[in-house]
Design a protein around this motif. Sequence first.
Motif, short mmCIF file in Angstrom:
data_model
loop_
_atom_site.label_atom_id
_atom_site.label_comp_id
_atom_site.label_asym_id
_atom_site.label_seq_id
_atom_site.Cartn_x
_atom_site.Cartn_y
_atom_site.Cartn_z
N ALA A 54 0.83 -1.21 0.00
CA ALA A 54 0.00 0.00 0.00
C ALA A 54 0.87 1.26 0.00
O ALA A 54 0.56 2.22 -0.69
CB ALA A 54 -0.94 -0.01 1.21
N TYR A 56 3.79 1.61 -1.29
CA TYR A 56 4.38 1.78 -2.61
C TYR A 56 3.33 1.83 -3.72
O TYR A 56 3.66 1.86 -4.89
CB TYR A 56 5.39 0.66 -2.89
CG TYR A 56 6.66 0.86 -2.10
CD1 TYR A 56 7.61 1.78 -2.50
CD2 TYR A 56 6.88 0.15 -0.94
CE1 TYR A 56 8.76 1.99 -1.76
CE2 TYR A 56 8.03 0.34 -0.19
CZ TYR A 56 8.96 1.26 -0.61
OH TYR A 56 10.10 1.47 0.13
N ARG A 57 2.06 1.82 -3.31
CA ARG A 57 0.93 1.93 -4.24
C ARG A 57 0.92 0.84 -5.30
O ARG A 57 0.72 1.10 -6.48
CB ARG A 57 0.89 3.32 -4.87
CG ARG A 57 0.67 4.39 -3.85
CD ARG A 57 0.57 5.74 -4.48
NE ARG A 57 0.33 6.71 -3.41
CZ ARG A 57 0.42 7.99 -3.57
NH1 ARG A 57 0.72 8.50 -4.73
NH2 ARG A 57 0.18 8.79 -2.57
N ARG A 60 -2.49 -4.85 -3.26
CA ARG A 60 -2.31 -5.61 -2.01
C ARG A 60 -2.00 -7.07 -2.29
O ARG A 60 -1.25 -7.71 -1.57
CB ARG A 60 -3.57 -5.51 -1.15
CG ARG A 60 -3.80 -4.16 -0.54
CD ARG A 60 -5.16 -4.08 0.13
NE ARG A 60 -5.45 -5.25 0.95
CZ ARG A 60 -5.60 -5.22 2.26
NH1 ARG A 60 -5.52 -4.10 2.90
NH2 ARG A 60 -5.89 -6.32 2.93
#
Length: 80
Positions: A54, A56-57, A60
């Motif tokens: 999350a 590091y975007r 998941r």
Amino acid sequence: MPPPLPTPAELVASLDEELVDLLYERLKMAAELPPLETPEEIAREVQRMRNLAAIYRVPRDLGEAMARALIEARKQWKGA
């Protein structure tokens, strides 16, 4: 004259290389740790990697897949 700035593609490639290097270092460190055994230990590790994903975007699911791969690697290296 300063060198030209990297292109977006060059920046992404360099980040990809850094992430691979970091994952490799994490795998090496995992070899030194005892395997996770209890469902609680495994759940904590999976949640930790989800949180990193999350940050590091990234999805998941990728964080969970990485956690499970690291857990399995620890088991194999320790002969569990």
